[in-house]
Scaffold this motif. Structure first.
Motif, PDB file in Angstrom:
ATOM      1  N   MET A 125      -6.602   2.200  -0.570  1.00  6.95           N
ATOM      2  CA  MET A 125      -5.505   1.318  -0.502  1.00  6.95           C
ATOM      3  C   MET A 125      -7.006   0.813  -0.767  1.00  6.95           C
ATOM      4  O   MET A 125      -6.857  -1.055  -0.901  1.00  6.95           O
ATOM      5  CB  MET A 125      -5.300   0.466   0.737  1.00  6.95           C
ATOM      6  N   TRP A 160       0.102  15.662  -3.205  1.00  5.83           N
ATOM      7  CA  TRP A 160      -0.280  14.023  -3.842  1.00  5.83           C
ATOM      8  C   TRP A 160      -0.780  13.765  -5.180  1.00  5.83           C
ATOM      9  O   TRP A 160      -2.056  15.116  -5.261  1.00  5.83           O
ATOM     10  CB  TRP A 160      -1.325  13.664  -2.901  1.00  5.83           C
ATOM     11  N   GLY A 195       0.928  -1.039   0.215  1.00  6.98           N
ATOM     12  CA  GLY A 195       0.440   0.289  -0.084  1.00  6.98           C
ATOM     13  C   GLY A 195       0.832   1.881  -0.424  1.00  6.98           C
ATOM     14  O   GLY A 195       0.483   2.461  -0.967  1.00  6.98           O
ATOM     15  N   LEU A 196       1.885   1.820   0.930  1.00  8.01           N
ATOM     16  CA  LEU A 196       2.967   2.388   0.441  1.00  8.01           C
ATOM     17  C   LEU A 196       4.199   1.774   0.106  1.00  8.01           C
ATOM     18  O   LEU A 196       4.593   1.306   0.802  1.00  8.01           O
ATOM     19  CB  LEU A 196       2.506   2.916   1.914  1.00  8.01           C
ATOM     20  N   ASP A 218       1.651   4.571  -3.660  1.00  9.25           N
ATOM     21  CA  ASP A 218       0.424   4.060  -3.443  1.00  9.25           C
ATOM     22  C   ASP A 218       1.107   2.780  -4.352  1.00  9.25           C
ATOM     23  O   ASP A 218       1.729   2.937  -5.349  1.00  9.25           O
ATOM     24  CB  ASP A 218      -0.928   5.175  -2.954  1.00  9.25           C
ATOM     25  N   CYS A 219      -0.457   1.891  -4.149  1.00  7.47           N
ATOM     26  CA  CYS A 219      -0.655   0.969  -4.365  1.00  7.47           C
ATOM     27  C   CYS A 219      -0.170   0.603  -5.790  1.00  7.47           C
ATOM     28  O   CYS A 219      -0.464  -0.368  -6.630  1.00  7.47           O
ATOM     29  CB  CYS A 219      -0.869   0.033  -3.647  1.00  7.47           C
ATOM     30  N   LEU A 266      -4.282   6.052   2.435  1.00  5.49           N
ATOM     31  CA  LEU A 266      -2.706   5.712   1.024  1.00  5.49           C
ATOM     32  C   LEU A 266      -3.945   5.305  -0.379  1.00  5.49           C
ATOM     33  O   LEU A 266      -3.614   4.361  -1.068  1.00  5.49           O
ATOM     34  CB  LEU A 266      -2.406   4.293   1.475  1.00  5.49           C
ATOM     35  N   ALA A 269      -0.891   7.420   8.371  1.00  8.60           N
ATOM     36  CA  ALA A 269      -0.831   6.170   6.994  1.00  8.60           C
ATOM     37  C   ALA A 269      -0.621   5.338   8.071  1.00  8.60           C
ATOM     38  O   ALA A 269      -1.053   4.737   7.988  1.00  8.60           O
ATOM     39  CB  ALA A 269       0.351   6.254   6.506  1.00  8.60           C
TER      40      ALA A 269
END
Length: 199
Positions: free
Chosen positions: A129, A97, A40-41, A82-83, A127, A119
């Motif tokens: 996710m 972001w 996720g991060l 992020d993912c 994040l 987070a």
């Protein structure tokens, strides 16, 4: 941090390290980047190998974000992602972001320390996710060096006719696809119909 998949090894890119603010240097001395929250991060490290993990590659390399996204400044530090490959940038002490599909930039109104705190406390929201959770619920696993490929892209309205599909692909491939997609749509008006070939 939870769900740690990868911790960076020793600092080998001291040139980039010397250009970083002291609080990011302190973090990278403890762990030279990390992949956490099961992908996720990803916080990049100062390494001269492993291009997917290299802060210098994302910051000053041929595919550096400021070379593609006009709203990104050369001095913005793309310290994390992020993912799905959206970027977290440091501009001064502010965390921004970058939506890598649309090129939109948002000020998260936190500094690095509070970004990490958010987070840790609210990983799914902080994040973004949700796609990763959906991918995991279907048995998917992100490995270090991978990002989620999302089809159709989040920014496209599909009138509910197509549910998003997710697959793990190499981070370099995903970021190149996002940059190419952004170049193709950046000057289109809202609501423009387009057709895409899946990755």
């Amino acid at each position: 941090m939870k769900g740690i998949l990868y911790k960076g090894s020793e600092l080998t890119d001291l040139v980039s390290f010397a250009r970083l603010p002291s609080y990011l240097q302190a973090f990278l001395r403890e762990q030279n980047g990390i992949v956490a929250y099961f992908g996720g991060l990803h916080i990049r490290g100062c390494v001269s190998d492993l291009s997917w993990h290299s802060l210098a590659e994302a910051w000053q390399g041929e595919q550096a974000f400021w070379r593609t996204y006009a709203i990104v400044q050369e001095t913005d530090i793309p310290f994390a992602q992020d993912c799905a490959g959206n970027q977290f940038l440091l501009r001064g002490d502010a965390v921004l972001w970058l939506d890598t599909e649309t090129g939109e930039l948002a000020d998260l109104e936190v500094d690095f320390k509070h970004f990490l705190f958010g987070a840790e406390k609210f990983p799914v929201d902080a994040l973004g996710m949700e796609p990763l959770r959906a991918f995991q619920q279907n048995g998917g696993v992100l490995r270090p060096g991978q990002l989620l490929s999302v089809y159709p892209p989040f920014c496209m309205a599909t009138d509910g006719q197509q549910t998003p599909s997710f697959k793990a692909i190499g981070a370099t491939e995903r970021l190149a696809w996002l940059a190419d997609f952004y170049r193709q749509i950046k000057d289109l008006p809202d609501g423009q119909s387009i057709s895409l070939k899946p990755l």
